[in-house]
Design a protein around this motif. Structure first.
Motif, PDB file in Angstrom:
ATOM      1  N   ALA A 199       0.807  -1.215   0.000  1.00  0.00           N
ATOM      2  CA  ALA A 199       0.000   0.000   0.000  1.00  0.00           C
ATOM      3  C   ALA A 199       0.841   1.267   0.000  1.00  0.00           C
ATOM      4  O   ALA A 199       0.357   2.332  -0.387  1.00  0.00           O
ATOM      5  N   ASP A 200       2.102   1.181   0.417  1.00  0.00           N
ATOM      6  CA  ASP A 200       2.953   2.366   0.473  1.00  0.00           C
ATOM      7  C   ASP A 200       3.742   2.583  -0.815  1.00  0.00           C
ATOM      8  O   ASP A 200       3.749   3.677  -1.367  1.00  0.00           O
ATOM      9  N   SER A 201       4.402   1.550  -1.293  1.00  0.00           N
ATOM     10  CA  SER A 201       5.226   1.697  -2.500  1.00  0.00           C
ATOM     11  C   SER A 201       4.462   1.384  -3.779  1.00  0.00           C
ATOM     12  O   SER A 201       4.959   1.633  -4.872  1.00  0.00           O
ATOM     13  N   LYS A 202       3.270   0.804  -3.649  1.00  0.00           N
ATOM     14  CA  LYS A 202       2.432   0.376  -4.781  1.00  0.00           C
ATOM     15  C   LYS A 202       3.091  -0.756  -5.574  1.00  0.00           C
ATOM     16  O   LYS A 202       2.743  -1.003  -6.734  1.00  0.00           O
ATOM     17  N   LEU A 203       4.027  -1.457  -4.960  1.00  0.00           N
ATOM     18  CA  LEU A 203       4.706  -2.581  -5.600  1.00  0.00           C
ATOM     19  C   LEU A 203       3.817  -3.814  -5.570  1.00  0.00           C
ATOM     20  O   LEU A 203       3.213  -4.123  -4.536  1.00  0.00           O
ATOM     21  N   ILE A 204       3.733  -4.517  -6.689  1.00  0.00           N
ATOM     22  CA  ILE A 204       3.070  -5.818  -6.689  1.00  0.00           C
ATOM     23  C   ILE A 204       4.043  -6.815  -6.077  1.00  0.00           C
ATOM     24  O   ILE A 204       5.051  -7.179  -6.683  1.00  0.00           O
ATOM     25  N   VAL A 205       3.736  -7.241  -4.856  1.00  0.00           N
ATOM     26  CA  VAL A 205       4.638  -8.111  -4.108  1.00  0.00           C
ATOM     27  C   VAL A 205       4.548  -9.546  -4.602  1.00  0.00           C
ATOM     28  O   VAL A 205       5.560 -10.223  -4.803  1.00  0.00           O
ATOM     29  N   SER A 206       3.336 -10.012  -4.820  1.00  0.00           N
ATOM     30  CA  SER A 206       3.142 -11.411  -5.199  1.00  0.00           C
ATOM     31  C   SER A 206       1.926 -11.535  -6.103  1.00  0.00           C
ATOM     32  O   SER A 206       0.985 -10.738  -6.005  1.00  0.00           O
ATOM     33  N   TYR A 207       1.952 -12.522  -6.984  1.00  0.00           N
ATOM     34  CA  TYR A 207       0.779 -12.829  -7.794  1.00  0.00           C
ATOM     35  C   TYR A 207       0.745 -14.325  -8.068  1.00  0.00           C
ATOM     36  O   TYR A 207       1.770 -15.007  -8.035  1.00  0.00           O
ATOM     37  N   TYR A 208      -0.440 -14.832  -8.308  1.00  0.00           N
ATOM     38  CA  TYR A 208      -0.616 -16.269  -8.535  1.00  0.00           C
ATOM     39  C   TYR A 208      -1.798 -16.465  -9.474  1.00  0.00           C
ATOM     40  O   TYR A 208      -2.849 -15.838  -9.309  1.00  0.00           O
ATOM     41  N   VAL A 209      -1.638 -17.329 -10.458  1.00  0.00           N
ATOM     42  CA  VAL A 209      -2.693 -17.615 -11.424  1.00  0.00           C
ATOM     43  C   VAL A 209      -3.251 -19.011 -11.144  1.00  0.00           C
ATOM     44  O   VAL A 209      -2.513 -19.992 -11.136  1.00  0.00           O
ATOM     45  N   GLY A 210      -4.538 -19.079 -10.879  1.00  0.00           N
ATOM     46  CA  GLY A 210      -5.167 -20.366 -10.581  1.00  0.00           C
ATOM     47  C   GLY A 210      -6.678 -20.221 -10.526  1.00  0.00           C
ATOM     48  O   GLY A 210      -7.259 -19.322 -11.135  1.00  0.00           O
ATOM     49  N   ASP A 211      -7.318 -21.122  -9.782  1.00  0.00           N
ATOM     50  CA  ASP A 211      -8.761 -21.002  -9.592  1.00  0.00           C
ATOM     51  C   ASP A 211      -9.026 -20.185  -8.327  1.00  0.00           C
ATOM     52  O   ASP A 211      -8.120 -19.563  -7.782  1.00  0.00           O
ATOM     53  N   ARG A 212     -10.248 -20.226  -7.842  1.00  0.00           N
ATOM     54  CA  ARG A 212     -10.595 -19.417  -6.667  1.00  0.00           C
ATOM     55  C   ARG A 212     -10.804 -20.304  -5.436  1.00  0.00           C
ATOM     56  O   ARG A 212     -11.620 -20.003  -4.571  1.00  0.00           O
ATOM     57  N   SER A 213     -10.039 -21.365  -5.372  1.00  0.00           N
ATOM     58  CA  SER A 213     -10.192 -22.340  -4.294  1.00  0.00           C
ATOM     59  C   SER A 213      -9.271 -22.033  -3.130  1.00  0.00           C
ATOM     60  O   SER A 213      -8.398 -21.161  -3.206  1.00  0.00           O
ATOM     61  N   GLY A 214      -9.446 -22.810  -2.054  1.00  0.00           N
ATOM     62  CA  GLY A 214      -8.580 -22.675  -0.901  1.00  0.00           C
ATOM     63  C   GLY A 214      -7.152 -23.069  -1.206  1.00  0.00           C
ATOM     64  O   GLY A 214      -6.208 -22.522  -0.615  1.00  0.00           O
ATOM     65  N   VAL A 215      -6.963 -24.012  -2.118  1.00  0.00           N
ATOM     66  CA  VAL A 215      -5.614 -24.447  -2.495  1.00  0.00           C
ATOM     67  C   VAL A 215      -4.856 -23.286  -3.143  1.00  0.00           C
ATOM     68  O   VAL A 215      -3.698 -23.012  -2.817  1.00  0.00           O
ATOM     69  N   SER A 216      -5.517 -22.595  -4.066  1.00  0.00           N
ATOM     70  CA  SER A 216      -4.880 -21.445  -4.719  1.00  0.00           C
ATOM     71  C   SER A 216      -4.606 -20.337  -3.716  1.00  0.00           C
ATOM     72  O   SER A 216      -3.561 -19.679  -3.765  1.00  0.00           O
ATOM     73  N   ALA A 217      -5.539 -20.123  -2.796  1.00  0.00           N
ATOM     74  CA  ALA A 217      -5.348 -19.094  -1.766  1.00  0.00           C
ATOM     75  C   ALA A 217      -4.121 -19.394  -0.922  1.00  0.00           C
ATOM     76  O   ALA A 217      -3.326 -18.502  -0.612  1.00  0.00           O
ATOM     77  N   THR A 218      -3.945 -20.660  -0.555  1.00  0.00           N
ATOM     78  CA  THR A 218      -2.793 -21.048   0.261  1.00  0.00           C
ATOM     79  C   THR A 218      -1.486 -20.883  -0.499  1.00  0.00           C
ATOM     80  O   THR A 218      -0.490 -20.393   0.051  1.00  0.00           O
ATOM     81  N   GLU A 219      -1.470 -21.279  -1.769  1.00  0.00           N
ATOM     82  CA  GLU A 219      -0.269 -21.103  -2.587  1.00  0.00           C
ATOM     83  C   GLU A 219       0.095 -19.620  -2.690  1.00  0.00           C
ATOM     84  O   GLU A 219       1.264 -19.243  -2.588  1.00  0.00           O
ATOM     85  N   PHE A 220      -0.908 -18.802  -2.898  1.00  0.00           N
ATOM     86  CA  PHE A 220      -0.701 -17.362  -3.044  1.00  0.00           C
ATOM     87  C   PHE A 220      -0.169 -16.734  -1.748  1.00  0.00           C
ATOM     88  O   PHE A 220       0.819 -15.999  -1.758  1.00  0.00           O
ATOM     89  N   ILE A 221      -0.796 -17.043  -0.634  1.00  0.00           N
ATOM     90  CA  ILE A 221      -0.393 -16.459   0.649  1.00  0.00           C
ATOM     91  C   ILE A 221       0.983 -16.981   1.073  1.00  0.00           C
ATOM     92  O   ILE A 221       1.799 -16.236   1.638  1.00  0.00           O
ATOM     93  N   THR A 222       1.275 -18.233   0.760  1.00  0.00           N
ATOM     94  CA  THR A 222       2.599 -18.783   1.077  1.00  0.00           C
ATOM     95  C   THR A 222       3.687 -18.053   0.308  1.00  0.00           C
ATOM     96  O   THR A 222       4.751 -17.725   0.853  1.00  0.00           O
ATOM     97  N   ASP A 223       3.432 -17.784  -0.972  1.00  0.00           N
ATOM     98  CA  ASP A 223       4.397 -17.036  -1.773  1.00  0.00           C
ATOM     99  C   ASP A 223       4.560 -15.619  -1.237  1.00  0.00           C
ATOM    100  O   ASP A 223       5.677 -15.093  -1.170  1.00  0.00           O
ATOM    101  N   LEU A 224       3.444 -15.005  -0.831  1.00  0.00           N
ATOM    102  CA  LEU A 224       3.495 -13.656  -0.266  1.00  0.00           C
ATOM    103  C   LEU A 224       4.368 -13.624   0.984  1.00  0.00           C
ATOM    104  O   LEU A 224       5.232 -12.748   1.130  1.00  0.00           O
ATOM    105  N   LYS A 225       4.157 -14.556   1.880  1.00  0.00           N
ATOM    106  CA  LYS A 225       4.929 -14.580   3.128  1.00  0.00           C
ATOM    107  C   LYS A 225       6.420 -14.718   2.857  1.00  0.00           C
ATOM    108  O   LYS A 225       7.249 -14.089   3.527  1.00  0.00           O
TER     109      LYS A 225
END
Length: 297
Positions: free
Chosen positions: A103-129
């Motif tokens: 929100a401060d630098s407006k940098l895209i920190v992480s992105y993930y292409v998949g479906d809208r399932s919990g599995v994709s959410a976990t992959e995305f958040i894991t990459d973000l962390k």
């Protein structure tokens, strides 16, 4: 086959990152659609690697996350109607791009292409962390998949996490029968904020920046433009176009409010990258001469 010059590659990538389709870029550049596609693939692969190698160890404190819809070859409701035997139906249908922005630098920190399932959410958040150095305040929309993904990845004590749910009314509150009303945005009727973990600061519980980034994606990638025939035909090329966009956005595009690129604001780069720099990321193989394939075979 003649190899494209660096100047030609820069010109074509300029068309693509500013929202032109592959065929429009082909018409303007005078190059074949196959040449344009190969350039996208080669550059997209290099951009995926470049993002992984350079966007990490961030001192980000506030992150907003969201997911944006698109589709490959056909929408989910029409996948069963595909008759083209060369199309892999498992890779066709609705596709979601999960994105997280500083929100401060407006940098895209992480992105993930998949479906809208919990599995994709976990992959995305894991990459973000894995790209962060410290504790953050995270805001997402009301999608339930985020809750399990964030809590299982960060834990309740290591993150300040809130969700903001927005409710929309009828897009035709006056009973207007005009068909164009279907394409107008529905009015926002209710906003509900829910604290999930930690102690999120209510002043910064927002998804405004990431929702604005959704517009940027739709403006800069033709395949995200709705109600056209410019949608993605192959999942792989869809991912390469996204990778190209985010490297261009993070490292090349001057943010109007920051007056520097997001990567410079985040301390990842000291100077603005150019499209020529992006071209040089890809390893360009020299074209084979006529008859060389048979000789090597």
């Amino acid at each position: 086959m003649n190899s494209l010059t660096t100047q030609q590659r820069v010109q074509i990538l300029g068309y693509l990152v500013e929202g032109m389709s592959l065929r429009a870029a082909s018409r303007l550049s005078g190059c074949s659609i196959n040449t344009i596609t190969k350039l996208l693939v080669d550059t997209g692969k290099a951009c995926q690697q470049f993002h992984d190698e350079n966007v990490h160890s961030l001192n980000t404190t506030r992150v907003e996350a969201d997911e944006i819809w698109s589709f490959v070859y056909a929408k989910d409701s029409h996948v069963d109607e595909i008759t083209n035997t060369s199309i892999d139906k498992d890779k066709a249908g609705d596709i979601w791009t999960w994105t997280a922005i500083d929100a401060d630098s407006k940098l895209i920190v992480s992105y993930y292409v998949g479906d809208r399932s919990g599995v994709s959410a976990t992959e995305f958040i894991t990459d973000l962390k894995g790209r962060l150095n410290n504790r953050i305040q995270l805001t997402t929309d009301g999608l339930k998949a985020y809750v399990d993904a964030v809590l299982s990845t960060f834990g309740r004590k290591n993150i300040d996490f809130a969700q903001i749910s927005k409710s929309y009314g009828s897009d035709n509150p006056r009973g207007d029968k005009r068909t164009e009303r279907r394409y107008s945005p529905a009015p926002l009727t209710k906003t509900e904020i829910k604290s999930i973990a930690g102690f999120p600061d209510t002043r910064y519980i927002s998804t405004s920046y990431i929702e604005r980034q959704n517009l940027t994606m739709r403006m800069h990638m033709r395949r995200f433009t709705r109600l056209t025939n410019a949608f993605s035909k192959k999942l792989e090329n869809h991912c390469y176009a996204i990778a190209l966009h985010f490297v261009y956005y993070n490292f090349c595009k001057i943010h109007k409010t920051l007056r520097v690129t997001p990567a410079m604001q985040a301390g990842l780069m000291k100077d603005v990258m150019t499209l020529e720099d992006i071209v040089n990321l890809a390893k360009i193989e020299a074209p084979k001469k006529r008859g060389e394939y048979k000789k090597n075979k």
